[in-house]
Every structure is written in structure tokens, then in C-alpha cells.
Design an enzyme around this catalytic site. Structure first.
Site, PDB file in Angstrom:
ATOM      1  CG  HIS A 143      -1.718   1.169   1.372  1.00 13.40           C
ATOM      2  ND1 HIS A 143      -2.873   1.331   0.654  1.00 13.40           N
ATOM      3  CD2 HIS A 143      -1.517   2.296   2.053  1.00 13.40           C
ATOM      4  CE1 HIS A 143      -3.358   2.512   0.930  1.00 13.40           C
ATOM      5  NE2 HIS A 143      -2.564   3.123   1.775  1.00 13.40           N
TER       6      HIS A 143
ATOM      7  CB  CYS B  11       0.631  -6.193 -18.213  1.00 12.28           C
ATOM      8  SG  CYS B  11       0.274  -7.892 -17.759  1.00 12.28           S
TER       9      CYS B  11
HETATM   10  C1  PEP Z   1       1.181 -10.020 -12.776  1.00  9.50           C
HETATM   11  O1  PEP Z   1       1.123 -11.101 -12.194  1.00  9.50           O
HETATM   12  O2  PEP Z   1       2.256  -9.425 -13.046  1.00  9.50           O
HETATM   13  C2  PEP Z   1      -0.066  -9.361 -13.193  1.00  9.50           C
HETATM   14  C3  PEP Z   1      -0.052  -8.297 -13.963  1.00  9.50           C
HETATM   15  O3  PEP Z   1      -1.223  -9.869 -12.690  1.00  9.50           O
HETATM   16  P1  PEP Z   1      -1.755  -9.547 -11.188  1.00  9.50           P
HETATM   17  O4  PEP Z   1      -0.814  -8.573 -10.566  1.00  9.50           O
HETATM   18  O5  PEP Z   1      -3.128  -9.023 -11.350  1.00  9.50           O
HETATM   19  O6  PEP Z   1      -1.691 -10.910 -10.574  1.00  9.50           O
END
Ligand code: PEP
Ligand code: MG
Length: 565
Positions: A195, A496
Site C-alpha cells: 500500500h 503488464c
Molecule cells: C502479474 O502477475 O504481473 C499481473 C499483472 O497480474 P496480477 O498482478 O493481477 O496478478
């Protein structure tokens, strides 16, 4: 993580830098919980109603104060404060505390004991619930201070700029912070996705987590916080510190003025995209320089749903995100339910080890209808677009581990004229990326989970931040394999996860051959500026240096030297 002393008597504490930037100000520590001395005798029966009354009044005072702050704050800060106030008023823990008071326990100890019970339960549940324990501890400390007639614990209210230091920061501590007065956040615990990191990013102030040895820096010590290097340095020459701060202010100016598209100094275009979780977030992201959405986390729309929303309801929600981005690319991720994001209607309860359990596409393995109805809803939302714009609605599955899963998912997408891709979160996909690419049109690397599963380290653990760091050469090697497979197949490979928002790491990712980066919209300009200052050859040198390093810190240091040197 260490403390070092240089010949000039500068002392440096090192942690994990999670939000870049440089600040120079005195340390201000978050005030700790007030000490309580347990009573030697129980509260007399005739005094217990008054004691219970005292507890009720203290809770009300704390919750009122939080609500008052919520009403003057805006946006996320206001929501966080309102949620903490609601947790303070929560009937569950108050009932447990009152029961203890009625049995003769003093109000302070009853508060501590009742909240301890709830913390234990939440920790057992794990995931997002475990994260709420920080809020519970925060409420406990505020109520106990109120009962003792002491000033509210937590963040001091400074009248001059400070570097706020703490073991950990609760949402209510950080909500409503003024970035003119709190110019950096440093915590001993916490990870890159904590956070504290999220709030710092929003405030645009540097942040370092997992800084052990931080306690050695006393209140009032002047320190230079470097959120890129992850260092907090005391005893620096003031002139030198000020020069660094000014150079950083210059960088921030460039960030404010930056306009896309993302490209390196020698003109290689890199698609910079936004991560969103609903229509409102997408509307805000669309005002940034994001060229589209690289990750729409659909499961976050349904965290409070008791039953699966029907196709029509889902399609309205998806259309809000598509509409916010007009004709631009939007990558919709199918439900990543499970683990830290349980959905009542989709996930298995009481799994022993939910991060390794039935999450992501595995939920559809148990109930294909969950996936096909979601794809129907995405297709229906996509139908509001025409021609080339509809082809820019891409869909990807999370937590894919096997080739047949990818082939099955791709078939279901193609039946609905949706462009299929998968996330690379499980190492098996990176290792066999070329074979997965025979079935899907793109890959998107989720570095948060890929780091967790490569390093066998829980991404939620505040104690394992150095392991779950995407700078780990093992993780970078898997990214490199994936990107090379994409290049060979002529198919896009994006990132991502949080790694995409780290400006230096973003350059390394480009050097490894990644074609797009998707991140919080607020991080896009910072990444854009950094990319615009380096050419592809420098990115490749940085990538090679990082791959050759022995650990995450060495990889980052080598890459930063290659890029900035
Ligand atoms: C990840 O695992 O990098 C991702 C983008 O998915 P999440 O953070 O939603 O698990
Ligand atoms: Mg993930």
C-alpha cells in the site's frame, strides 16, 4: 539490505526502491503504539458498564476523526479513510472487546486482545484479507491512545518537509498526506506492491520499502532518499545533496511536459499502455498519454459479487472500458479469480495453498461456462466497435501453464472473433514460449506472478521483497526467452506487471525485446522520459549487464550504470 559507512561518515541504509525520485529532508518517525500496563486486578463488576461505555466512546471518537478526515480528503485518500473508519466501527471486533470488558478486562487490554483475535483469523485467510491486518493494528493503536488520553499515534503532522519513516504504514496513515510536507516514504517492511508503494506513486514522492537498519536513523537526521537506488543516506554534504535534488526536480519537469508516443532516443516505438480495473479508472487513464489498455483486470469488478453477473451485465461493464479508449487497443484479461483475489462465485474455498491452487484459467477448467460467458460478454461489448477498432479488442488468460490450456483458450476466443493471447506468469510458459505462440497471437508477461513463481517466494510477504523483485536475473532470463520467441514468431510480447513502471527496468525490458509496457497510467510519463533518453543499443547493453548479474541489486546497479553512464 545493509548499513554502510563511507570515509566521509555518510551512512547509507539500503532497501528496495519502489518509486523513483530524490528528496532531502530530516527523518520523522511514525509514532508508535502507546505502551499499556496490564491491570493487576479485574475491573469491579459495578464499574464494568462504565468501562464498556469508555470503550464505546473511544471507538466513536477515533471513527469520527477518521470520517472527518475522509470528508475533507479527495479521491482514493477519502475512500481509504472512510474504509478505515468503517473497520473501526465494525461490530465484530467491538462485540468481542465488549464481551471481554463485561468479564472484567480493562478497555485497553480488551481492545488489544479482541483485535489480536481478528488479526489471527485474517492472517489465516491470507491474501487480501491478510493485508487488512495493517488496518486493524492501526485502529487498535488509535483506540488505545484515545483510551489513555494520549496523542493519536501514527503519522506526525509536520510544519516543514520531512522523510516519513515507519516499520510499515497503514492506509489511514498515508491517505491525505501532503506531498509538500512529506517528501519521501521509507519503511522497514512492505514490498513493491504494498500500500505504501501505491500511495507514494500517486503522490509522486520517492519510496523505499524493506529497508532494514532504518531504525538507526534518528528523528531529525537529515537524509537523502534516492528512490531509484533504494538508498537513504545520512551525513551527506548539503551542497551535493541539493544538487541531486535539483537534477531530480528537472527530471520531474520533463515528466510533466512529456507527450507520447513512447519511443527510444533513436526512434524505436514502444507501446505504453495503462493497467485499469473498471470504467472509472479507464476514463482517468484515457486522459494520460496511454495509447490503450494493456491489462484490464476484470476480476476486480466482481470482488463483492455474490453470484456471477449475467452476460448482459458483464458486457455493460466491459463496454465502459472499451468506450473510454475509443478505437484504441484494449487487452481484456479474463477472470484471475483465486489466491489474493477470491471471488465468491468462482473460487474454491479453503485451499491449502491458494497461490498454487485453482486460480486464473484453472477456475474455467472446473467450469468452462464461467469463461465462455465472460468471452460472450466481451464479444458483445466489442461489437459496439467496428472494423479495425473491433480487432483491437484483445483477450488474454491469466495463469496459463500448459499448451493445451492455451490452445483451448485461443479456440474459444477465435470462435467469437476475439484476438487471443495469454499471460506469462508461470515459468513453464516462458520456457516453451515458441510453442505457446503457435496457438496465440500475443503474450503478456505478468512480472508480479512470474517473479513469485520463479523465485518460490510469496509476493504478498513483506519479508521476501528482495526475492520477488523482477530485477532477479532468473526472472529476466525468462523474460528474455519469451521476448526472443515473440521476435522469432513475429508476434508482440508485452509486460503488464509492476516491472513495466520501473523506468530503468522498462529500458532493460525493451533491450530484451519486449514490444509494449503496460502500467498504472500515472507512471507512463516517467517511463516515457527515461526511454526517450536512451537508444536501443544502450537498452541492450543494460539488459546484457542485468542478465549477467548475480542478484537483483547487482542487476539493477549494472543496468543503471549502463543506461546513465
Ligand atoms: C502479474 O502477475 O504481473 C499481473 C499483472 O497480474 P496480477 O498482478 O493481477 O496478478
Ligand atoms: Mg498475475
Amino acid at each position: 539490505m545493509s548499513t554502510t559507512t563511507t570515509p566521509q561518515q555518510a551512512r547509507t541504509v539500503t532497501g528496495t526502491g519502489v518509486v523513483p525520485g530524490i528528496s532531502y529532508a530530516p527523518v520523522a518517525w511514525k509514532r508508535d503504539r502507546p505502551e499499556t500496563t496490564p491491570r493487576s486486578t479485574p475491573v469491579a463488576p459495578e464499574d464494568r458498564p462504565a468501562e464498556a461505555e469508555r470503550l464505546t466512546a473511544a471507538v466513536a471518537a477515533v471513527a469520527d476523526r477518521l470520517e472527518e478526515r475522509a470528508s475533507t480528503a479527495t479521491g482514493v485518500a477519502s475512500e481509504v479513510l472512510a474504509a478505515t473508519a468503517a473497520l473501526a466501527r465494525d461490530r465484530g471486533w467491538r462485540k468481542a472487546a465488549t464481551k471481554l470488558v463485561n468479564a472484567g478486562t480493562g478497555a485497553e487490554e480488551a481492545t488489544i486482545a479482541a483485535i489480536a483475535q481478528f488479526i489471527a483469523t485474517f492472517e489465516k485467510l491470507g491474501g487480501l484479507m491478510a493485508e487488512r491486518t495493517t488496518d486493524l493494528r492501526d485502529i487498535r493503536d488509535r483506540v488505545v491512545a484515545q483510551l489513555l488520553g494520549l496523542p493519536e499515534p501514527g503519522v506526525p503532522t509536520p510544519d516543514h518537509p520531512v522523510v516519513l519513516c515507519a516499520d510499515d504504514l497503514a492506509p489511514a496513515d498515508t491517505a491525505g498526506l501532503d506531498p509538500a510536507l512529506v517528501v519521501a516514504l521509507v519503511t522497514e517492511l512492505g514490498g513493491p506492491t504494498s500500500h505504501t508503494a501505491i500511495i507514494s506513486r500517486q503522490l509522486g514522492i520517492p519510496c523505499i520499502v524493506a529497508a532494514t537498519g532504518l531504525r538507526e536513523l534518528e528523528e531529525g537526521t537529515l537524509v537523502l532518499v534516492d528512490g531509484t537506488a533504494g538508498t537513504i543516506t545520512a551525513g551527506m554534504e548539503q551542497e551535493a545533496a541539493r544538487t541531486l535534488v535539483e537534477a531530480d526536480a528537472e527530471r520531474l519537469r520533463a515528466v510533466r511536459e512529456w507527450r507520447g508516443p513512447g519511443r527510444t532516443a533513436d526512434g524505436r516505438e514502444v507501446e505504453l499502455l495503462a493497467n485499469v480495473q473498471d470504467g472509472a479508472g479507464a476514463t482517468v487513464a484515457a486522459r494520460s498519454e496511454a495509447r490503450g489498455v494493456g491489462l484490464f483486470r476484470t476480476e476486480l469488478c466482481f470482488l463483492n459479487a455474490d453470484k456471477e453477473p449475467d452476460v448482459a451485465t458483464q458486457s455493460v461493464i466491459y463496454a465502459e472500458v472499451l468506450d473510454a479508449f475509443g478505437e484504441a487497443k484494449v487487452v481484456v484479461r479474463t477472470l484471475d479469480a483465486g489466491s489474493d483475489k477470491p471471488l465468491r462465485y468462482a473460487t474454491m474455498p479453503n485451499e491449502e495453498n491458494p497461490a498454487l491452487g485453482v486460480r486464473g484459467i484453472r477456475t474455467a477448467g472446473r467450469d468452462e461456462g464461467l469463461l465462455t460467458r465472460q468471452l460472450d460478454a466481451v464479444a458483445r461489448a466489442a461489437d459496439s466497435r467496428s472494423g479495425a477498432a473491433r480487432e483491437k479488442v484483445w483477450v488474454m488468460a491469466p495463469m496459463v501453464a500448459t499448451i493445451p490450456e492455451a490452445a483451448w483458450f485461443a479456440r474459444l476466443c477465435r470462435e467469437r472473433d476475439l484476438v487471443p493471447g495469454i499471460m506469462v506468469e508461470v515459468p513453464s510458459v516462458a520456457l516453451l514460449a515458441d510453442r505457446f505462440l503457435e496457438h496465440v497471437d500475443f503474450l503478456s508477461i505478468g512480472t508480479n506472478d512470474l517473479s513469485q513463481y520463479t523465485m518460490a517466494a510469496d509476493r504478498m510477504s513483506p519479508h521476501l521483497a528482495t526475492l520477488t523483485d523482477p530485477w532477479q536475473p532468473g526472472v529476466l532470463t525468462l523474460i528474455s526467452m519469451t521476448a526472443r520467441a515473440g521476435q522469432a514468431a513475429g508476434k508482440p510480447v508485452g509486460v503488464c506487471g509492476e516491472a513495466a513502471a520501473d523506468p530503468h527496468l522498462a529500458c532493460v525490458l525493451v533491450g530484451l525485446g519486449v514490444t509494449s509496457l503496460s502500467m498504472a497510467a500515472s507512471a507512463i510519463a516517467t517511463v516515457g522520459v527515461q526511454l526517450g533518453g536512451v537508444d536501443v543499443a544502450a537498452c541492450e547493453r543494460a539488459a546484457a549487464a542485468a542478465l549477467a548479474a548475480d542478484d537483483a541489486a547487482a542487476a539493477k546497479a549494472a543496468a543503471v550504470a549502463a543506461l546513465d553512464g
